[in-house]
Write a protein that holds these residues in place. Structure first.
Motif, PDB file in Angstrom:
ATOM      1  N   VAL A   2       0.860  -1.188   0.000  1.00 52.03           N
ATOM      2  CA  VAL A   2       0.000   0.000   0.000  1.00 52.03           C
ATOM      3  C   VAL A   2       0.893   1.233   0.000  1.00 52.03           C
ATOM      4  O   VAL A   2       1.810   1.337   0.828  1.00 52.03           O
ATOM      5  CB  VAL A   2      -0.922   0.022   1.236  1.00 52.03           C
ATOM      6  CG1 VAL A   2      -1.614   1.367   1.366  1.00 52.03           C
ATOM      7  CG2 VAL A   2      -1.950  -1.096   1.159  1.00 52.03           C
ATOM      8  N   THR A   3       0.640   2.156  -0.913  1.00 49.99           N
ATOM      9  CA  THR A   3       1.443   3.373  -1.003  1.00 49.99           C
ATOM     10  C   THR A   3       0.751   4.528  -0.292  1.00 49.99           C
ATOM     11  O   THR A   3      -0.392   4.872  -0.606  1.00 49.99           O
ATOM     12  CB  THR A   3       1.703   3.763  -2.466  1.00 49.99           C
ATOM     13  OG1 THR A   3       2.452   2.720  -3.096  1.00 49.99           O
ATOM     14  CG2 THR A   3       2.486   5.067  -2.542  1.00 49.99           C
ATOM     15  N   VAL A   4       1.440   5.097   0.682  1.00 49.71           N
ATOM     16  CA  VAL A   4       1.016   6.342   1.318  1.00 49.71           C
ATOM     17  C   VAL A   4       1.753   7.461   0.602  1.00 49.71           C
ATOM     18  O   VAL A   4       2.982   7.538   0.640  1.00 49.71           O
ATOM     19  CB  VAL A   4       1.344   6.343   2.820  1.00 49.71           C
ATOM     20  CG1 VAL A   4       0.923   7.664   3.458  1.00 49.71           C
ATOM     21  CG2 VAL A   4       0.664   5.171   3.519  1.00 49.71           C
ATOM     22  N   THR A   5       1.021   8.315  -0.090  1.00 47.52           N
ATOM     23  CA  THR A   5       1.631   9.351  -0.917  1.00 47.52           C
ATOM     24  C   THR A   5       2.172  10.506  -0.098  1.00 47.52           C
ATOM     25  O   THR A   5       3.197  11.109  -0.445  1.00 47.52           O
ATOM     26  CB  THR A   5       0.608   9.877  -1.931  1.00 47.52           C
ATOM     27  OG1 THR A   5      -0.037   8.767  -2.568  1.00 47.52           O
ATOM     28  CG2 THR A   5       1.252  10.758  -2.983  1.00 47.52           C
ATOM     29  N   ALA A   6       1.489  10.838   0.990  1.00 44.11           N
ATOM     30  CA  ALA A   6       1.926  11.929   1.863  1.00 44.11           C
ATOM     31  C   ALA A   6       1.327  11.718   3.245  1.00 44.11           C
ATOM     32  O   ALA A   6       0.273  11.098   3.388  1.00 44.11           O
ATOM     33  CB  ALA A   6       1.497  13.282   1.302  1.00 44.11           C
ATOM     34  N   ALA A   7       2.009  12.261   4.258  1.00 43.21           N
ATOM     35  CA  ALA A   7       1.537  12.134   5.632  1.00 43.21           C
ATOM     36  C   ALA A   7       1.980  13.351   6.428  1.00 43.21           C
ATOM     37  O   ALA A   7       3.071  13.899   6.203  1.00 43.21           O
ATOM     38  CB  ALA A   7       2.071  10.861   6.281  1.00 43.21           C
ATOM     39  N   THR A   8       1.135  13.759   7.365  1.00 42.72           N
ATOM     40  CA  THR A   8       1.465  14.880   8.248  1.00 42.72           C
ATOM     41  C   THR A   8       1.034  14.557   9.667  1.00 42.72           C
ATOM     42  O   THR A   8       0.199  13.677   9.903  1.00 42.72           O
ATOM     43  CB  THR A   8       0.766  16.187   7.818  1.00 42.72           C
ATOM     44  OG1 THR A   8      -0.662  15.984   7.828  1.00 42.72           O
ATOM     45  CG2 THR A   8       1.208  16.638   6.438  1.00 42.72           C
ATOM     46  N   ILE A   9       1.605  15.306  10.603  1.00 43.47           N
ATOM     47  CA  ILE A   9       1.173  15.255  11.997  1.00 43.47           C
ATOM     48  C   ILE A   9       0.956  16.683  12.458  1.00 43.47           C
ATOM     49  O   ILE A   9       1.638  17.613  11.997  1.00 43.47           O
ATOM     50  CB  ILE A   9       2.198  14.517  12.877  1.00 43.47           C
ATOM     51  CG1 ILE A   9       1.618  14.221  14.257  1.00 43.47           C
ATOM     52  CG2 ILE A   9       3.515  15.291  12.982  1.00 43.47           C
ATOM     53  CD1 ILE A   9       2.436  13.214  15.062  1.00 43.47           C
ATOM     54  N   ALA A  10      -0.009  16.888  13.351  1.00 40.22           N
ATOM     55  CA  ALA A  10      -0.339  18.233  13.812  1.00 40.22           C
ATOM     56  C   ALA A  10      -0.981  18.146  15.187  1.00 40.22           C
ATOM     57  O   ALA A  10      -1.354  17.061  15.657  1.00 40.22           O
ATOM     58  CB  ALA A  10      -1.295  18.922  12.826  1.00 40.22           C
ATOM     59  N   ARG A  11      -1.123  19.283  15.827  1.00 44.58           N
ATOM     60  CA  ARG A  11      -1.864  19.334  17.083  1.00 44.58           C
ATOM     61  C   ARG A  11      -3.360  19.431  16.754  1.00 44.58           C
ATOM     62  O   ARG A  11      -3.765  20.219  15.909  1.00 44.58           O
ATOM     63  CB  ARG A  11      -1.429  20.535  17.928  1.00 44.58           C
ATOM     64  CG  ARG A  11       0.065  20.540  18.192  1.00 44.58           C
ATOM     65  CD  ARG A  11       0.465  21.589  19.216  1.00 44.58           C
ATOM     66  NE  ARG A  11       1.918  21.759  19.195  1.00 44.58           N
ATOM     67  CZ  ARG A  11       2.783  20.901  19.724  1.00 44.58           C
ATOM     68  NH1 ARG A  11       2.339  19.815  20.322  1.00 44.58           N
ATOM     69  NH2 ARG A  11       4.088  21.118  19.640  1.00 44.58           N
ATOM     70  N   ALA A  12      -4.141  18.612  17.425  1.00 38.95           N
ATOM     71  CA  ALA A  12      -5.568  18.531  17.110  1.00 38.95           C
ATOM     72  C   ALA A  12      -6.292  19.813  17.492  1.00 38.95           C
ATOM     73  O   ALA A  12      -5.972  20.456  18.499  1.00 38.95           O
ATOM     74  CB  ALA A  12      -6.194  17.345  17.827  1.00 38.95           C
ATOM     75  N   GLY A  13      -7.270  20.161  16.645  1.00 38.47           N
ATOM     76  CA  GLY A  13      -8.172  21.248  16.957  1.00 38.47           C
ATOM     77  C   GLY A  13      -9.537  20.681  17.285  1.00 38.47           C
ATOM     78  O   GLY A  13      -9.671  19.615  17.884  1.00 38.47           O
ATOM     79  N   THR A  14     -10.581  21.367  16.818  1.00 38.98           N
ATOM     80  CA  THR A  14     -11.941  20.894  17.016  1.00 38.98           C
ATOM     81  C   THR A  14     -12.402  20.137  15.781  1.00 38.98           C
ATOM     82  O   THR A  14     -12.238  20.613  14.661  1.00 38.98           O
ATOM     83  CB  THR A  14     -12.895  22.080  17.276  1.00 38.98           C
ATOM     84  OG1 THR A  14     -12.444  22.786  18.438  1.00 38.98           O
ATOM     85  CG2 THR A  14     -14.315  21.593  17.508  1.00 38.98           C
ATOM     86  N   GLY A  15     -12.973  18.946  15.974  1.00 34.13           N
ATOM     87  CA  GLY A  15     -13.414  18.147  14.838  1.00 34.13           C
ATOM     88  C   GLY A  15     -12.243  17.769  13.961  1.00 34.13           C
ATOM     89  O   GLY A  15     -11.214  17.275  14.440  1.00 34.13           O
TER      90      GLY A  15
END
Length: 419
Positions: A93-106
């Motif tokens: 399975v190819t993951v083309t891009a990925a990010t991580i961030a601090r969660a907001g609302t929803g």
């Protein structure tokens, strides 16, 4: 001297990871740097694609879509990486891009917090069939009990997706690459499962005690707890340890319906088959809490298609299964805390035979000395006027699974010094 040596090693390891965290975000450290300093901060046990209890996207998979998933880490650090699992995929399975961030609302994330993730310094990665991958380390400071959002983009077609069915958390989907979108407004589709994401790991910060892995079935998974509220018993245990000032990760390796002795198409591989992957291979693990067996005893009382296989399982059979887990853990120098099976009177698992075996099993857990320590969830949640039943204030309504208050009571029943 042995403990002084360990303290010095831990301090040097933390310093090394702290220096790595000073690298510019565009130049992440490689994923295998200072492996000994990593610890699991969040986890979910992978499952094969299935229909589940409510609509999910596992069997259909993804094509030209972004998937946004929010999780709460239980320990902090200065550096982070993620683990992706294709354990039940028959092709890469190819993951083309990925990010991580601090969660907001929803589906929103906090502005300015999005960080791109790399895999061997590449934005994309191919997860091998029946395999997994870790991202490169990225400088990203996290705190205990902080919610993070991981977004994956699949430009191609994945086929059926390895997932975790009962997340009790909302996952979002959008067409196109929206891995760096902060507002989340394009994420119109929702489900309550996690896909491919099986771990978030941290390094750096102060020395930490060995991670605790909660291993079990739906009661560990959190059935009956509130969605998006992090009230599963491992969550409540993590919150309790944090309030006590203990820097110690708590990881959830529960799968709803899981069995000690038999595989299930819906509820995962039997405990001994997944124990190494979901518990012993977690970085930094020191203790495992084993709470499993109520389904082995109770499924034979119920005639439902999903409760198959459901052979008659005796107390002796279950005890032999526990002994096998204990041997696996001790071979890897991991401490094992045995948890008694909760009351189940009034549930579909309850019957004369299953109740007699439950009581025999609980007596063995308490008195055999086979476990390194015991958490007596049975007595903590039992109704004082009818000890075979869960106390009404702790009952989710099915007389088998606790509610939020019940899960909190379970966390309170664990002696932190036994971890």
């Amino acid at each position: 001297m042995r403990y002084l040596t360990r303290s010095i090693a831990a301090a040097l390891s933390a310093l090394a990871i702290g220096l790595l965290a000073l690298q510019p975000s565009g130049r992440p450290a490689t994923a295998d740097t200072q492996v000994s300093a990593w610890t699991g901060a969040w986890s979910a046990a992978p499952q094969r694609p299935s229909t589940g209890f409510e609509p999910n996207w596992a069997e259909a998979g993804f094509s030209g879509q972004s998937v946004r998933q929010t999780v709460r880490v239980t320990t902090g650090g200065t550096t982070v990486r993620i683990r992706l699992s294709n354990a039940y995929g028959t092709s890469p399975v190819t993951v083309t891009a990925a990010t991580i961030a601090r969660a907001g609302t929803g589906a929103a994330v906090r502005a300015g917090s999005v960080r791109r993730l790399a895999f061997g310094r590449s934005r994309s990665v191919s997860i091998p069939a029946r395999g997994d991958v870790r991202s490169d380390a990225v400088a990203f400071r996290t705190r205990p009990l902080e919610s993070l959002t991981v977004t994956l983009y699949f430009a191609g077609t994945t086929g059926p997706a390895t997932f975790h069915s009962q997340a009790y958390a909302t996952t979002y989907r959008a067409t196109g690459d929206h891995t760096e979108d902060a507002t989340g407004t394009v994420y119109a589709d929702r489900t309550h499962s996690w896909y491919y994401l099986s771990g978030v790991e941290t390094a750096g910060g102060p020395p930490r005690r060995g991670a605790v892995v909660a291993f079990g079935d739906s009661i560990t998974d959190g059935f009956g707890s509130s969605d998006d509220a992090n009230h599963r018993y491992p969550d409540e245990l993590a919150a309790r340890l944090t309030a006590l000032g203990r820097e110690q990760a708590v990881l959830n390796a529960g799968i709803g319906g899981n069995l000690v002795l038999n595989d299930s198409a819906w509820y995962g591989e039997r405990s001994s088959a997944r124990f190494a992957r979901d518990v012993l291979d977690q970085p930094g693990v020191g203790t495992v809490i084993v709470l499993e067996g109520i389904n082995d005893l109770g499924f034979s009382e119920v005639d439902k298609p999903t409760y198959k296989p459901n052979p008659q399982v005796s107390a002796d059979d279950l005890i032999a299964g526990y002994r096998a887990l204990i041997r696996q853990a001790h071979a890897r120098h991991v401490r094992v805390l045995g948890a008694t099976l909760l009351p189940m009177k009034g549930s579909d698992h309850y019957g004369r035979r299953s109740e007699a075996d439950r009581e025999r099993v609980n007596d063995w857990i308490r008195t055999s000395g086979a476990f390194d320590a015991v958490a007596d969830f049975d007595r903590a949640l039992a109704d004082p006027s009818d000890p075979l039943a869960i106390r009404a204030a702790y009952d989710s309504g099915d007389h088998l699974h606790p509610n939020d208050a019940g899960y909190r009571a379970m966390a309170q029943a664990i002696d932190p010094d036994r971890l």
